[in-house]
Motif scaffolding. Sequence first.
Motif, PDB file in Angstrom:
ATOM      1  N   LYS A  28      -6.901   4.866  -1.606  1.00 17.50           N
ATOM      2  CA  LYS A  28      -7.626   3.832  -2.365  1.00 17.50           C
ATOM      3  C   LYS A  28      -6.866   3.406  -3.625  1.00 17.50           C
ATOM      4  CE  LYS A  28     -10.393   7.147  -5.020  1.00 17.50           C
ATOM      5  NZ  LYS A  28     -11.773   7.587  -5.371  1.00 17.50           N
ATOM      6  N   ASP A  29      -5.904   4.223  -4.053  1.00 19.40           N
ATOM      7  CA  ASP A  29      -5.131   3.903  -5.245  1.00 19.40           C
ATOM      8  C   ASP A  29      -3.907   3.047  -4.932  1.00 19.40           C
ATOM      9  OD1 ASP A  29      -6.849   5.461  -6.804  1.00 19.40           O
ATOM     10  OD2 ASP A  29      -5.689   7.288  -6.401  1.00 19.40           O
ATOM     11  N   ILE A  30      -3.735   2.672  -3.658  1.00 24.55           N
ATOM     12  CA  ILE A  30      -2.566   1.903  -3.236  1.00 24.55           C
ATOM     13  C   ILE A  30      -2.994   0.523  -2.754  1.00 24.55           C
ATOM     14  CG2 ILE A  30      -0.582   1.845  -1.670  1.00 24.55           C
ATOM     15  CD1 ILE A  30      -0.833   4.871  -1.393  1.00 24.55           C
ATOM     16  N   ALA A  87       4.053  -1.749  -0.853  1.00 25.14           N
ATOM     17  CA  ALA A  87       2.981  -0.855  -1.304  1.00 25.14           C
ATOM     18  C   ALA A  87       3.129  -0.627  -2.800  1.00 25.14           C
ATOM     19  CB  ALA A  87       3.036   0.470  -0.553  1.00 25.14           C
ATOM     20  N   THR A  88       2.011  -0.740  -3.531  1.00 26.57           N
ATOM     21  CA  THR A  88       2.030  -0.585  -4.986  1.00 26.57           C
ATOM     22  C   THR A  88       0.998   0.443  -5.418  1.00 26.57           C
ATOM     23  OG1 THR A  88       2.669  -2.911  -5.261  1.00 26.57           O
ATOM     24  CG2 THR A  88       1.787  -1.773  -7.193  1.00 26.57           C
ATOM     25  N   HIS A  89       1.444   1.394  -6.224  1.00 30.43           N
ATOM     26  CA  HIS A  89       0.521   2.361  -6.813  1.00 30.43           C
ATOM     27  C   HIS A  89      -0.109   1.701  -8.032  1.00 30.43           C
ATOM     28  CE1 HIS A  89      -0.354   6.325  -9.010  1.00 30.43           C
ATOM     29  NE2 HIS A  89      -1.169   6.257  -7.984  1.00 30.43           N
ATOM     30  N   THR A 143       3.714   3.884   2.652  1.00 29.31           N
ATOM     31  CA  THR A 143       2.797   4.843   2.031  1.00 29.31           C
ATOM     32  C   THR A 143       3.502   6.157   1.736  1.00 29.31           C
ATOM     33  OG1 THR A 143       0.905   3.858   3.192  1.00 29.31           O
ATOM     34  CG2 THR A 143       0.617   6.074   2.299  1.00 29.31           C
ATOM     35  N   GLU A 144       4.257   6.646   2.714  1.00 36.26           N
ATOM     36  CA  GLU A 144       4.975   7.908   2.531  1.00 36.26           C
ATOM     37  C   GLU A 144       6.012   7.795   1.415  1.00 36.26           C
ATOM     38  OE1 GLU A 144       6.605   8.684   6.357  1.00 36.26           O
ATOM     39  OE2 GLU A 144       4.685   9.299   7.247  1.00 36.26           O
ATOM     40  N   ARG A 145       6.744   6.677   1.399  1.00 35.41           N
ATOM     41  CA  ARG A 145       7.772   6.492   0.373  1.00 35.41           C
ATOM     42  C   ARG A 145       7.171   6.347  -1.024  1.00 35.41           C
ATOM     43  NH1 ARG A 145      11.383   2.108   3.806  1.00 35.41           N
ATOM     44  NH2 ARG A 145      12.161   3.592   5.374  1.00 35.41           N
TER      45      ARG A 145
END
Length: 230
Positions: A111-113, A137-139, A162-164
């Motif tokens: 949910k934070d991404i 993908a952004t945190h 997501t993994e990266r």
Amino acid sequence: MKQKLIQITAGRGPAECCWVVAQVLKYFLKEVQEIGLSYEVIHRSPGNENATLQSATVKLKGSDVDAFLKKWLGTIQWVGTSTFRKYHKRKNWFIGVFELDTVVDQKIATKDISYQAIRSSGPGGQNVNKVNSAVRATHMSTGITVVAMDSRSQHQNKKLATERLKQKVWETHLDKVKQIVTDQWENHLNLQRGNPVRVFKGTDFKKMKKETSFKHKRNQLKNDLRNQIK
């Protein structure tokens, strides 16, 4: 099963201290294996000289990890002559071994991404610039961003991104915590030099037995007193 993150650091010490870090890491991991703890060296920061380390971060797992760390956490002293500066007079060198508690539970929830589909670039066939198969993908809390375009599948790229991202956020957080520890080590170094938890000596890095009584100190004080009376 308990898990701990440990940093072995030279702080801002010279090349000799970085050499000590590399030697201590070997000795540390040898003892870890002997008592049956599992471990992973998750980060090494090389020193300026060959075979030296500015710092190393180790993840430990096992039921006896707390008892093991009681013998290691604190200041480590090496008594020896510099091999990098032939005529240097200093004989005592110090490094630190610290626990990085704040990193162990660092997790990133999905949910934070935030995700954004973008067009891939570079070779890959006719569809590569026509289909939004790449994923950014952004945190959201840190603004850290990664892009994955390895696959023609958007689903697969999302998984890779997501993994990266999780790995990159972990490394960024770890670097910040290590810097905090390094700063603390610099601030307290002068206070901790008189009470090392481990002492090693010589280029063969042999462990010296730590004094378990005050007999040696008493004898030294007596000699000093006699010298003053004379």
